[in-house]
Design a protein around this motif. Structure first.
Motif, mmCIF file in Angstrom:
data_model
loop_
_atom_site.group_PDB
_atom_site.id
_atom_site.type_symbol
_atom_site.label_atom_id
_atom_site.label_comp_id
_atom_site.label_asym_id
_atom_site.label_seq_id
_atom_site.Cartn_x
_atom_site.Cartn_y
_atom_site.Cartn_z
ATOM 1 N N MET A 67 0.961 -1.228 0.586
ATOM 2 C CA MET A 67 0.003 -0.240 -0.183
ATOM 3 C C MET A 67 1.431 0.966 0.139
ATOM 4 O O MET A 67 0.807 2.687 -0.006
ATOM 5 C CB MET A 67 -0.657 -0.088 1.094
ATOM 6 C CG MET A 67 -1.847 -1.090 0.828
ATOM 7 S SD MET A 67 -2.841 -0.583 -0.007
ATOM 8 C CE MET A 67 -2.295 -2.250 -1.040
ATOM 9 N N SER A 68 2.057 1.284 0.220
ATOM 10 C CA SER A 68 2.732 2.395 0.646
ATOM 11 C C SER A 68 3.576 2.552 -0.549
ATOM 12 O O SER A 68 5.103 3.043 -0.787
ATOM 13 C CB SER A 68 3.971 2.221 1.768
ATOM 14 O OG SER A 68 4.063 1.016 1.567
ATOM 15 N N GLY A 86 2.738 -1.868 -4.564
ATOM 16 C CA GLY A 86 1.232 -1.817 -5.471
ATOM 17 C C GLY A 86 0.674 -1.239 -5.851
ATOM 18 O O GLY A 86 -0.433 -1.529 -6.432
ATOM 19 N N THR A 87 0.854 -0.113 -5.645
ATOM 20 C CA THR A 87 0.589 1.677 -5.623
ATOM 21 C C THR A 87 1.703 1.798 -6.830
ATOM 22 O O THR A 87 0.496 2.083 -8.278
ATOM 23 C CB THR A 87 0.179 2.367 -5.024
ATOM 24 O OG1 THR A 87 1.387 2.664 -3.820
ATOM 25 C CG2 THR A 87 -0.918 1.675 -3.726
ATOM 26 N N THR A 88 2.175 2.961 -6.467
ATOM 27 C CA THR A 88 2.923 3.770 -7.782
ATOM 28 C C THR A 88 4.360 3.708 -7.976
ATOM 29 O O THR A 88 5.153 4.017 -9.037
ATOM 30 C CB THR A 88 3.172 5.313 -6.793
ATOM 31 O OG1 THR A 88 3.825 4.957 -5.515
ATOM 32 C CG2 THR A 88 1.715 5.933 -6.529
ATOM 33 N N PHE A 89 4.870 2.342 -7.456
ATOM 34 C CA PHE A 89 6.278 2.151 -7.958
ATOM 35 C C PHE A 89 5.960 1.131 -9.097
ATOM 36 O O PHE A 89 5.406 0.292 -9.393
ATOM 37 C CB PHE A 89 7.149 1.210 -7.123
ATOM 38 C CG PHE A 89 7.287 1.893 -5.132
ATOM 39 C CD1 PHE A 89 7.232 3.877 -5.722
ATOM 40 C CD2 PHE A 89 7.967 1.086 -4.598
ATOM 41 C CE1 PHE A 89 7.307 4.242 -4.495
ATOM 42 C CE2 PHE A 89 8.345 1.203 -3.055
ATOM 43 C CZ PHE A 89 7.771 3.267 -2.800
ATOM 44 N N SER A 143 6.940 14.531 2.758
ATOM 45 C CA SER A 143 6.163 13.321 3.912
ATOM 46 C C SER A 143 5.013 13.870 3.487
ATOM 47 O O SER A 143 4.368 13.850 4.292
ATOM 48 C CB SER A 143 6.476 15.123 4.876
ATOM 49 O OG SER A 143 8.071 14.986 5.456
ATOM 50 N N SER A 144 4.746 13.359 2.058
ATOM 51 C CA SER A 144 4.145 12.624 1.540
ATOM 52 C C SER A 144 2.934 11.666 2.477
ATOM 53 O O SER A 144 4.175 10.895 2.958
ATOM 54 C CB SER A 144 3.999 12.636 -0.203
ATOM 55 O OG SER A 144 4.687 11.014 -0.012
ATOM 56 N N PRO A 145 1.841 11.223 2.544
ATOM 57 C CA PRO A 145 0.869 10.651 3.280
ATOM 58 C C PRO A 145 2.132 8.787 2.440
ATOM 59 O O PRO A 145 1.768 7.827 3.647
ATOM 60 C CB PRO A 145 -0.631 10.230 2.780
ATOM 61 C CG PRO A 145 -0.352 12.020 2.391
ATOM 62 C CD PRO A 145 0.760 12.510 1.380
ATOM 63 N N GLN A 146 2.726 8.951 1.266
ATOM 64 C CA GLN A 146 2.702 7.786 0.943
ATOM 65 C C GLN A 146 3.981 7.690 1.166
ATOM 66 O O GLN A 146 4.398 6.004 2.060
ATOM 67 C CB GLN A 146 2.275 7.675 -0.556
ATOM 68 C CG GLN A 146 3.398 6.145 -0.695
ATOM 69 C CD GLN A 146 3.327 5.747 -2.397
ATOM 70 O OE1 GLN A 146 1.404 5.688 -2.836
ATOM 71 N NE2 GLN A 146 4.085 5.795 -3.072
ATOM 72 N N ALA A 147 4.780 8.600 1.714
ATOM 73 C CA ALA A 147 6.458 8.496 2.021
ATOM 74 C C ALA A 147 6.642 7.893 3.215
ATOM 75 O O ALA A 147 6.726 7.513 3.978
ATOM 76 C CB ALA A 147 6.873 10.063 1.495
ATOM 77 N N LEU A 148 5.599 8.835 4.429
ATOM 78 C CA LEU A 148 4.895 8.250 5.520
ATOM 79 C C LEU A 148 5.013 7.026 6.066
ATOM 80 O O LEU A 148 5.012 6.475 6.481
ATOM 81 C CB LEU A 148 4.459 9.729 6.283
ATOM 82 C CG LEU A 148 4.811 11.138 6.560
ATOM 83 C CD1 LEU A 148 3.699 11.674 6.789
ATOM 84 C CD2 LEU A 148 6.398 11.389 6.945
ATOM 85 N N ARG A 149 4.192 6.771 5.346
ATOM 86 C CA ARG A 149 3.697 5.209 5.309
ATOM 87 C C ARG A 149 4.703 3.900 5.133
ATOM 88 O O ARG A 149 4.598 3.338 5.256
ATOM 89 C CB ARG A 149 2.647 4.823 4.582
ATOM 90 C CG ARG A 149 2.077 3.746 5.177
ATOM 91 C CD ARG A 149 0.237 3.676 3.890
ATOM 92 N NE ARG A 149 -0.345 2.459 4.573
ATOM 93 C CZ ARG A 149 -1.784 2.052 3.706
ATOM 94 N NH1 ARG A 149 -2.271 2.764 2.801
ATOM 95 N NH2 ARG A 149 -2.270 1.040 4.253
ATOM 96 N N LEU A 150 5.560 4.497 4.219
ATOM 97 C CA LEU A 150 7.320 4.082 3.897
ATOM 98 C C LEU A 150 7.608 3.959 4.267
ATOM 99 O O LEU A 150 8.671 2.993 5.405
ATOM 100 C CB LEU A 150 7.119 4.417 2.554
ATOM 101 C CG LEU A 150 8.130 3.146 2.300
ATOM 102 C CD1 LEU A 150 7.819 2.202 1.932
ATOM 103 C CD2 LEU A 150 8.912 3.678 0.664
ATOM 104 N N VAL A 151 7.368 4.726 5.719
ATOM 105 C CA VAL A 151 8.572 4.983 6.382
ATOM 106 C C VAL A 151 7.929 4.149 7.743
ATOM 107 O O VAL A 151 8.661 3.880 8.726
ATOM 108 C CB VAL A 151 9.069 6.565 7.172
ATOM 109 C CG1 VAL A 151 10.342 6.553 8.692
ATOM 110 C CG2 VAL A 151 9.579 7.492 6.294
#
Length: 315
Positions: A87-88, A91-94, A105-113
């Motif tokens: 989800m980070s 399976g979405t943008t990579f 500090s986007s929501p996806q970046a923070l989720r990956l962190v």
């Protein structure tokens, strides 16, 4: 002299604090390398000295319930880690090719962190694998490689998420490792539950192949970096380390495969005798077909993931 050494250590610690990615600075165990180093040194001390000394004159502990809870707990935890990796980004943008570090500090970046830290933290929980070996007096399963992997893996990951917690293509191996752990801990949980669950473990013979596939996938994926016309991954040192780690463990695990299934060196003596009596012999050697008290639970854990990037445990 001592004062100079201490001054240099403190100076280096201050540098790390300034260099630490602000997105993980407040996570547990991320304030300094001293905390995690002390934990891992304590682990080594317990495994090599304190634990065996404590159990020297005691009978092996029966930890069936604890092991069932632990193994299935790890199944759930690793499944969640896989989901969060997907989800980070994965399976979405990579793109699954040159996915660079996301420094925003986007929501996806923070989720990956966050999921990178969860994967890092899971390596401390996995230290319990060795603790169970000690308390059950399974000393033959506590090899140098097993201890090295379990102590080296979290230590190296601390530096990774300190500098690049949202490392794009540098996190693929972690997701694959978590997938493998879902499978492995499922097997160990069912195996610990008792003989009545043996019929559900028909896929045991594929465990070694799954481990090898893990290292192949990780090595092939990270090798793309060397063939791309251009890839602006910000910290290529981690690319090189992941490739070396994946290749090394593929070689070590292949040797394990050869020793275990080709030469049959890990076949229990009682099973060899039993199969010989049954006439199951080929070229003078008994063919291994029976299960040995979670043989892979010790052997495969010696080479695991990677950074679990593989496990031989229990890579």
């Amino acid at each position: 002299m001592i004062q100079e050494v201490m001054a240099n250590i403190l100076q280096f610690n201050d540098y790390l604090l300034k260099r630490t990615d602000h997105r993980v600075r407040d996570y547990p165990l991320m304030q300094s390398p001293i905390q995690m180093t002390l934990i891992l040194l304590g682990y080594i001390f317990f495994v090599l000295y304190a634990g065996p000394r404590f159990m020297a004159n005691r009978k092996p502990l029966h930890l069936k319930t604890a092991m069932i809870v632990y193994n299935f707990g790890m199944v759930a935890f690793n499944a969640y880690i896989v989901y969060e990796f997907l989800m980070s980004g994965w399976g979405t943008t990579f793109t699954w090719r040159c996915d660079i570090c996301d420094l925003s500090s986007s929501p996806q970046a923070l989720r990956l962190v966050r999921v990178c830290w969860l994967f890092y933290f899971s390596k401390y929980i996995e230290l319990m694998d060795t603790v169970f070996f000690v308390l059950r007096k399974k000393h033959s399963q506590i090899t140098f490689l097993h201890i090295f992997h379990h102590s080296f893996m979290p230590w190296t990951w601390w530096w990774g998420i300190t500098l690049t917690p949202a490392a794009g293509m540098g996190t693929f191996h972690a997701m694959v490792n978590a997938v493998v752990h879902v499978i492995m801990y499922s097997y160990y949980g069912l195996s610990a539950a008792g003989p009545q669950f043996q019929r559900y473990l028909w896929w045991k013979k594929y465990m070694t192949a799954i481990q090898l596939m893990q290292f192949v996938l990780v090595s092939v994926h990270i090798s793309q970096y060397y063939f791309m016309e251009k890839c602006d991954f910000q910290v290529p040192i981690f690319i090189h380390l992941i490739w070396i780690y994946g290749t090394l463990f593929f070689i070590l695990f292949s040797n394990f495969w050869f020793q275990s299934y080709i030469k049959g060196n890990r076949l229990p003596v009682r099973n060899q005798e039993k199969q010989t009596m049954n006439g199951i012999i080929s070229g003078g050697e008994a063919i291994a077909t029976s299960c040995d008290k979670q043989l892979e639970n010790g052997s495969t854990h010696q080479l695991n993931g990677f950074a679990h990037q593989g496990k031989v445990k229990e890579v």
